[in-house]
Design an enzyme around this catalytic site. Structure first.
Site, mmCIF file in Angstrom:
data_model
loop_
_atom_site.group_PDB
_atom_site.id
_atom_site.type_symbol
_atom_site.label_atom_id
_atom_site.label_comp_id
_atom_site.label_asym_id
_atom_site.label_seq_id
_atom_site.Cartn_x
_atom_site.Cartn_y
_atom_site.Cartn_z
ATOM 1 N N SER A 37 0.869 -1.190 0.000
ATOM 2 C CA SER A 37 0.000 0.000 0.000
ATOM 3 C C SER A 37 0.897 1.229 0.000
ATOM 4 O O SER A 37 2.061 1.149 0.450
ATOM 5 C CB SER A 37 -0.869 -0.008 1.269
ATOM 6 O OG SER A 37 -1.393 1.278 1.521
ATOM 7 N N TYR A 66 -1.234 -0.840 10.572
ATOM 8 C CA TYR A 66 -1.368 -1.048 9.118
ATOM 9 C C TYR A 66 -0.103 -0.613 8.385
ATOM 10 O O TYR A 66 0.391 -1.324 7.516
ATOM 11 C CB TYR A 66 -2.591 -0.290 8.607
ATOM 12 C CG TYR A 66 -2.961 -0.576 7.169
ATOM 13 C CD1 TYR A 66 -3.543 -1.793 6.801
ATOM 14 C CD2 TYR A 66 -2.747 0.372 6.167
ATOM 15 C CE1 TYR A 66 -3.906 -2.043 5.478
ATOM 16 C CE2 TYR A 66 -3.102 0.119 4.845
ATOM 17 C CZ TYR A 66 -3.686 -1.093 4.507
ATOM 18 O OH TYR A 66 -4.043 -1.338 3.195
HETATM 19 N N1 LIG Z 1 -9.269 -1.194 -0.896
HETATM 20 C C1 LIG Z 1 -8.263 -0.338 -0.828
HETATM 21 O O1 LIG Z 1 -8.428 0.878 -0.864
HETATM 22 C C2 LIG Z 1 -6.849 -0.853 -0.721
HETATM 23 C C3 LIG Z 1 -5.789 0.027 -0.926
HETATM 24 C C4 LIG Z 1 -4.477 -0.455 -0.806
HETATM 25 C C5 LIG Z 1 -4.259 -1.780 -0.504
HETATM 26 N N2 LIG Z 1 -5.325 -2.607 -0.311
HETATM 27 C C6 LIG Z 1 -5.058 -3.998 0.044
HETATM 28 O O2 LIG Z 1 -5.649 -4.868 -0.897
HETATM 29 C C7 LIG Z 1 -5.942 -6.105 -0.243
HETATM 30 C C8 LIG Z 1 -7.376 -6.513 -0.542
HETATM 31 O O3 LIG Z 1 -8.242 -5.490 -0.101
HETATM 32 P P1 LIG Z 1 -9.808 -5.487 -0.463
HETATM 33 O O4 LIG Z 1 -10.231 -4.060 -0.489
HETATM 34 O O5 LIG Z 1 -10.064 -6.368 -1.642
HETATM 35 O O6 LIG Z 1 -10.387 -6.167 0.862
HETATM 36 P P2 LIG Z 1 -11.623 -7.179 1.043
HETATM 37 O O7 LIG Z 1 -12.681 -6.881 0.028
HETATM 38 O O8 LIG Z 1 -11.979 -7.161 2.485
HETATM 39 O O9 LIG Z 1 -10.964 -8.580 0.669
HETATM 40 C C9 LIG Z 1 -10.219 -9.336 1.570
HETATM 41 C C10 LIG Z 1 -10.826 -10.730 1.602
HETATM 42 O O10 LIG Z 1 -9.981 -11.548 2.426
HETATM 43 C C11 LIG Z 1 -10.824 -12.296 3.289
HETATM 44 N N3 LIG Z 1 -10.080 -12.687 4.478
HETATM 45 C C12 LIG Z 1 -9.889 -11.995 5.641
HETATM 46 N N4 LIG Z 1 -9.135 -12.696 6.486
HETATM 47 C C13 LIG Z 1 -8.833 -13.870 5.851
HETATM 48 C C14 LIG Z 1 -8.092 -15.013 6.213
HETATM 49 N N5 LIG Z 1 -7.484 -15.106 7.403
HETATM 50 N N6 LIG Z 1 -8.011 -16.049 5.338
HETATM 51 C C15 LIG Z 1 -8.619 -15.975 4.127
HETATM 52 N N7 LIG Z 1 -9.336 -14.904 3.735
HETATM 53 C C16 LIG Z 1 -9.433 -13.865 4.579
HETATM 54 C C17 LIG Z 1 -11.964 -11.353 3.604
HETATM 55 O O11 LIG Z 1 -13.055 -12.102 4.117
HETATM 56 P P3 LIG Z 1 -14.014 -11.415 5.230
HETATM 57 O O12 LIG Z 1 -14.643 -10.233 4.541
HETATM 58 O O13 LIG Z 1 -14.967 -12.503 5.560
HETATM 59 O O14 LIG Z 1 -13.122 -11.003 6.371
HETATM 60 C C18 LIG Z 1 -12.221 -10.758 2.224
HETATM 61 O O15 LIG Z 1 -13.078 -11.590 1.451
HETATM 62 C C19 LIG Z 1 -5.615 -5.870 1.247
HETATM 63 O O16 LIG Z 1 -4.310 -6.340 1.502
HETATM 64 C C20 LIG Z 1 -5.647 -4.373 1.392
HETATM 65 O O17 LIG Z 1 -4.833 -3.912 2.440
HETATM 66 C C21 LIG Z 1 -6.611 -2.187 -0.423
#
Ligand SMILES: NC(=O)c1ccc[n+]([C@@H]2O[C@H](COP(=O)([O-])OP(=O)(O)OC[C@H]3O[C@@H](n4cnc5c(N)ncnc54)[C@H](OP(=O)(O)O)[C@@H]3O)[C@@H](O)[C@H]2O)c1
Length: 261
Positions: A151, A165
């Site tokens: 990030s 984070y």
């Molecule tokens: N969105 C942004 O603005 C952004 C920006 C920079 C970086 N990122 C990074 O991108 C990545 C994905 O983000 P996203 O926005 O796609 O988040 P997201 O929609 O919450 O996707 C993460 C998925 O991982 C699942 N999960 C959580 N804990 C887990 C575990 N222990 N084992 C297996 N699955 C698990 C979650 O399930 P549950 O929902 O059931 O917990 C969810 O389905 C993260 O690393 C985040 O830090 C995101």
């Protein structure tokens, strides 16, 4: 040879950890469109299944698992399932993580339980998913691709209670370079994407605040937040032969935000 052929993923098998999440699902579907078979794993088995179903509906191949990727036994089960079904594993995309906005505490009082949760969700999931995949890749001897999600917060502080984070994402960027160095001898490349805000449900409530979004967008030279589609090109590049001589790199996908700091 058409130079675009180097970006194809035909015959490759990709394990997408967090494959039911917003970014994981988008990346799984994009890699499938480029020819990869997909193994989607998520804590939420139903959402991983929906990703796999969309891949199959589009003509691709996919299987799904409910799994807690912070647990070694679960990660090993997914990798074994991938090899059982598709005979190989070539790519791991670590897309479990986030949570920063849900546990905001002043740095001097950042509580241990929140710290541990963010570290587990972001750093341990990346570690455990990658270790399971890398062991299989090293055993098979065909090389591989590891793609992490860091990030902009690995590079930039923020005036909010994000201590855990930023530490987790900083560690993911460091591990990207460390693993790249250690596993080059196995033909495994390790790279990361480093996005700013991506329009996903995790950050929807923040982006719904017009003042927050205006402040954010004003600091981004390209004057918008990211979309999941913005991440696809870099991930296909890192997953494919097009990046054969690229390892240990962390690519900002941030509309120029980090260029201005
Ligand atoms: N969105 C942004 O603005 C952004 C920006 C920079 C970086 N990122 C990074 O991108 C990545 C994905 O983000 P996203 O926005 O796609 O988040 P997201 O929609 O919450 O996707 C993460 C998925 O991982 C699942 N999960 C959580 N804990 C887990 C575990 N222990 N084992 C297996 N699955 C698990 C979650 O399930 P549950 O929902 O059931 O917990 C969810 O389905 C993260 O690393 C985040 O830090 C995101």
């Amino acid at each position: 040879m058409n130079p675009l052929d180097a970006f194809r993923l035909d015959g490759r098998v990709a394990f997408v950890s967090g494959g039911g999440g917003a970014i994981g699902a988008a990346l799984a579907e994009a890699m499938a469109a480029a020819g990869a078979s997909i193994v989607a794993a998520d804590l939420d088995e139903g959402r991983a299944g929906e990703t796999a179903e969309r891949v199959r509906a589009a003509g691709g191949q996919a299987i799904s698992f409910g799994a807690d990727i912070t647990r070694e036994a679960d990660a090993e089960r997914v990798v074994a399932g991938a090899i059982d079904r598709f005979g190989r594993l070539d790519i791991v995309v670590n897309a479990v993580g986030g949570g920063a906005g849900r546990v905001l505490f002043e740095a001097q009082d950042y509580p241990r339980d929140a710290w541990d949760w963010i570290m587990e969700l972001n750093l341990r999931s990346t570690l455990i998913g990658t270790q399971a995949a890398a062991r299989a890749m090293i055993r098979a001897g065909n090389g591989g691709r590891v793609i992490n999600i860091s990030s902009v917060r690995a590079l930039l502080g923020i005036n909010a209670g994000y201590s855990a984070y930023v530490a987790a994402k900083g560690a993911i960027s460091s591990l990207t370079r460390q693993w790249a160095t250690e596993w080059a001898k196995h033909g495994i490349t390790v790279n990361a994407i480093s996005p700013t805000f991506v329009d996903t449900p995790q950050v929807a409530s923040l982006l719904a605040d017009p003042e927050f979004t205006a402040n954010l967008v004003n600091r981004v030279p390209l004057r918008r937040v990211g979309q999941t589609d913005d991440l696809v090109g870099a991930v296909i590049f890192f997953a494919s032969d097009a990046s054969s001589f690229v390892t240990g790199q962390i690519l900002g996908i941030d509309g120029g935000l980090t260029a201005t700091q």
